[in-house]
Scaffold this active site. Structure first.
Site, PDB file in Angstrom:
ATOM      1  CG  HIS A 175      -0.588   0.273   2.493  1.00  0.00           C
ATOM      2  ND1 HIS A 175      -0.341  -0.703   3.437  1.00  0.00           N
ATOM      3  CD2 HIS A 175      -0.348   1.443   3.128  1.00  0.00           C
ATOM      4  CE1 HIS A 175       0.022  -0.150   4.572  1.00  0.00           C
ATOM      5  NE2 HIS A 175       0.038   1.159   4.419  1.00  0.00           N
ATOM      6  CG  ASP A 223       0.196  -4.051   2.724  1.00  0.00           C
ATOM      7  OD1 ASP A 223       0.813  -3.546   1.770  1.00  0.00           O
ATOM      8  OD2 ASP A 223      -0.605  -3.410   3.414  1.00  0.00           O
ATOM      9  CB  SER A 270       2.661   1.885   6.292  1.00  0.00           C
ATOM     10  OG  SER A 270       1.366   1.783   6.778  1.00  0.00           O
TER      11      SER A 270
HETATM   12  N1  ARG Z   1      -4.685   0.620   7.146  1.00  0.00           N
HETATM   13  C1  ARG Z   1      -3.416   0.664   6.483  1.00  0.00           C
HETATM   14  C2  ARG Z   1      -2.611   1.839   6.966  1.00  0.00           C
HETATM   15  O1  ARG Z   1      -3.163   2.829   7.333  1.00  0.00           O
HETATM   16  C3  ARG Z   1      -3.510   0.859   5.009  1.00  0.00           C
HETATM   17  C4  ARG Z   1      -4.139  -0.239   4.293  1.00  0.00           C
HETATM   18  C5  ARG Z   1      -4.372   0.079   2.842  1.00  0.00           C
HETATM   19  N2  ARG Z   1      -5.319  -0.850   2.335  1.00  0.00           N
HETATM   20  C6  ARG Z   1      -6.582  -0.563   1.947  1.00  0.00           C
HETATM   21  N3  ARG Z   1      -7.391  -1.570   1.735  1.00  0.00           N
HETATM   22  N4  ARG Z   1      -7.036   0.660   1.752  1.00  0.00           N
HETATM   23  O2  ARG Z   1      -1.416   1.821   6.871  1.00  0.00           O
END
Ligand code: ARG
Length: 722
Positions: A87, A223, A657
């Protein structure tokens, strides 16, 4: 793709914020680990010395931790190869994708350096050193300095300090405020400007579970993605060039094949973006009652509108994938945060702590200056409540036309044209710049979709905000002919889209071919935005600015007082995109009555969730299903089982992340990629019972690279340890 990333037991166990930092709570500054954490870390089982983690004159772990601005990456090969999340590379993958080269859906794997893809605008920064510059920054400032003088003085000297530390562009240097303006630190980075995309799985693997599983456990998402840093022949940062070579890394994080078990030591280093752990209860109320509901409603509408168009057209789907994922991530975050705030009684808890603080301040002559901080804070928030929804509607619904982002580029051209004599060089440069920006913009722009968004968002604006509070140019829309607000808004938006040059690449280019100030000034989108800005500056911004400066001062005093009140506690500063370390353990949790979660998931869960419909969030390529069914896991399984994701109780947030999750030896066991639903209030309060970091197991990552994708060349670059 400004990423972000991030309660409940039957009896709520909420840590009284920073007050009793448990081992897992805290985003610690690398420079202070030796003083604040080293003994505790050793006790928890960490085998690295503080010097092996951070030191200035010799290499250390910090040399392999990379800031991507909105995310973190880690170096895993001597040739500058790094892991981050899928991501985090989503935008880069999307930008490089088209209907013909659909890397989003099919994945991308470079077989040699020459196949690696340019990522426009991407930087990779590595911390060289940090320094406490509080005394220098606060010199000459005392309790009598006015708020505006104070911020000007701080900003001036911070600029001076960073300019000097930047050594004429050799480094990127910034001074950062810590503890709400009570301390200041200088950060000096080497910032690389040539970063390339090396590998990414298909999004069905990299984003498996999609927005349904996002922010939730149990998780089965691969991911991850790979990028590489390029440098000039002296291994120094350079702009993108075909002559650049892979960066020679100072420290390489070994990749562990050993795995982990519950209770094992785990630590994460990275660049958490923003937390608000010292937030006051009135500010929390404002967030919960005004800001979050507005954002949830407006973002939700925009997402639905995009989605409708994405579902019927592959081109639109590719164009809007990254924008959609990024907004959906924030939207779900605010929903989760509000649910948590309600469920966990966080505000009442915080209020109790504040009452104790005020009682202490009143009882103690030396600390009388803190006695009214909390009551003042409540008053200031009260005065802001009136305008907060108006502000959000104006900025999100009023300015919803995507094509507006191009206006500034033509205004630059206009500025050059207005000078006599016209500087033809400057004119050419401004036109070239506008052309370049517009090409990037229109590649991912669909006029019909923008029209749908503008119509839907304006409809919410006129329906939700009382007429007397609407900016005059929005109120005027209601004077259009039509039976309903919807008809009126549509009529108005249709005219806008017929006439504005910004919503059509063709018209935009013709303007650039023959720039004409008059037609720009008459453009309905330009006029509309100017009017909105004028209304905002006259009626809303002054209230907002006053609120900001008053709360800045109060937050500063509150935290200064709190640190005196709780002088025996170890405090850590809120996240602010600077490098931090968090340590704790691999750990499961108990989300609610009668439910216990395991601390890891396996490929069995992929089969359970699998849906063969390609549009489902739970589709994966047939080939992956086959490998899993045949248990063809190669050396990546543990007793025949391939783990996919696992949990730790490390303290992270958005910006983390892509961060490395490391064992007691500083070896990579996973990549952090999310937080969990039960702790969505985690940016405000750390709850040790519930807050977890969700990590993808590095062995699943290697399995996808090696067995699924055949990217063995990349696995071979890494140092695997057994
Ligand atoms: N929740 C994750 C974060 O804030 C990002 C995930 C991105 N994936 C998605 N399905 N929008 O780092």
């Amino acid at each position: 793709m400004k990423k972000l990333i991030f309660l409940f037991t039957s009896l709520l166990v909420i840590t009284s914020l920073q007050l009793s930092a448990t081992p897992d709570e805290g985003m610690w500054l690398p420079m202070l680990i030796k003083r604040l954490n080293a003994a505790d870390m050793a006790k928890q089982g960490c085998k690295l010395t503080p010097e092996e983690i951070y030191q200035v004159n010799q290499t250390a772990l910090k040399d392999a931790i990379v800031s991507l601005e909105f995310c973190t990456a880690e170096i895993v090969s001597a040739n500058g190869l790094m892991f981050t999340n899928h991501h985090c590379a989503y935008d880069a993958i999307q930008e490089n994708s088209s209907v013909e080269h659909n890397y989003l859906d099919n994945g991308f794997w470079a077989k040699s350096y020459s196949e690696e893809l340019k990522i426009p605008g991407q930087t990779a920064s590595i911390l060289v050193r940090m320094e406490d510059v509080t005394a220098e920054v606060l010199k000459g400032i005392d309790d009598n300095t006015s708020a505006s003088d104070r911020s000007k003085m701080i900003s001036d000297v911070s600029k001076e300090i960073s300019k000097k530390a930047g050594e004429e562009g050799k480094y990127k240097a910034v001074v950062k405020d810590m503890f709400n303006g009570n301390e200041f630190y200088l950060f000096v980075y080497e910032s690389f400007k040539d970063v390339r995309l090396v590998g990414a799985p298909p999004q069905s693997i990299g984003k498996f579970g999609g927005d349904t599983d996002n922010w939730m456990w149990p998780r089965h998402t691969g991911d991850f993605s790979l990028m590489r840093i390029y440098a000039d022949k002296d291994n120094k940062p350079a702009e993108y060039s075909a002559d650049n070579v892979p960066y020679k890394a100072k420290h390489v994080i070994p990749v562990s094949m050993k795995g982990y078990k519950e209770g094992d030591f785990a630590m994460i280093m990275g660049f958490p973006g923003r937390t608000n752990r010292y937030i006051t209860s009135p500010a929390m109320e404002l967030q919960m009652q005004y800001i979050n509901p507005t954002q949830i409603k407006l973002f939700g509408k925009k997402l639905d509108t995009w989605k409708k168009d994405m579902e019927v057209d592959t081109k639109v789907r590719i164009q809007y994938s990254s924008k959609h994922a990024s907004l959906a991530n924030s939207w779900k975050y605010y929903i989760g945060q509000n649910e948590g705030l309600e469920r966990l009684n966080v505000i009442a808890q915080r209020k109790k702590e504040e009452d104790a603080f005020t009682a202490w301040a009143k009882a103690n002559d030396n600390n009388k200056k803190y006695a009214d901080v909390m009551s003042e804070y409540s008053k200031v928030v009260e005065g802001y409540k009136d305008v907060v929804s108006q502000l959000f509607y104006l900025n999100i619904a009023g300015k919803s036309c995507e094509a507006s982002t191009l206006i500034k580029h033509l205004k630059n051209v206009k500025t050059v044209l207005e000078k006599t004599p016209v500087d033809t060089k400057a004119l050419e440069a401004s036109i070239a710049e506008a052309k370049k920006a517009s090409e990037e913009f229109y590649k991912d722009y669909n006029t019909q979709t923008d029209f749908h968004v503008v119509s839907e968002m304006l409809l919410l604006y006129v329906n939700d905000i009382p007429l007397a509070q609407l900016p005059p140019n929005i109120a005027k829309i209601l004077a259009e002919k039509g039976k309903s607000n919807q008809e009126k808004v549509n009529k108005w938006a249709t005219k806008l889209f017929e006439k504005s040059l910004f919503v059509s690449q063709e018209k935009f280019n013709s303007w650039l071919a023959k720039p004409n100030i008059k037609s720009l000034d008459k453009d309905p989108l330009v006029i509309f935005n100017n009017e909105l800005n004028a209304y905002s500056s006259a009626s809303l911004s002054p209230v907002q600015q006053k609120y900001a400066s008053q709360t800045e001062k109060l937050k500063n005093s509150y935290l200064e007082g709190l640190m005196k009140f709780k002088k025996d506690n170890k405090f850590y500063p809120d996240a602010n995109s600077t490098e931090r370390l968090t340590y704790g353990n691999v750990k499961a949790y108990h989300p609610k009555d009668a439910v216990n979660f395991s601390y890891f998931t396996t490929t069995d869960g992929i089969l359970e969730k699998y849906n063969k419909d390609k549009t489902s969030d739970f589709y994966v390529p047939e080939r992956l299903i086959e490998l899993i069914k045949q248990k063809d896991f190669g050396r990546y399984a543990e007793n025949g089982v391939l783990k996919v994701a696992f949990l730790t109780n490390n303290d992270i947030t958005g910006g983390n992340s892509g961060s490395p999750v490391m064992n007691d030896q500083g070896e990579l066991i996973g990549i952090a990629f999310d937080g969990n639903w039960e702790a969505m209030t985690g940016d405000l309060v750390f709850d040790p019972e519930l807050k977890r970091t969700i990590c993808v197991d590095i062995r699943y990552v290697l399995f996808v690279m090696d067995k699924y994708a055949g990217a063995t060349n990349l696995v071979n670059e890494m140092k695997l340890t057994n």
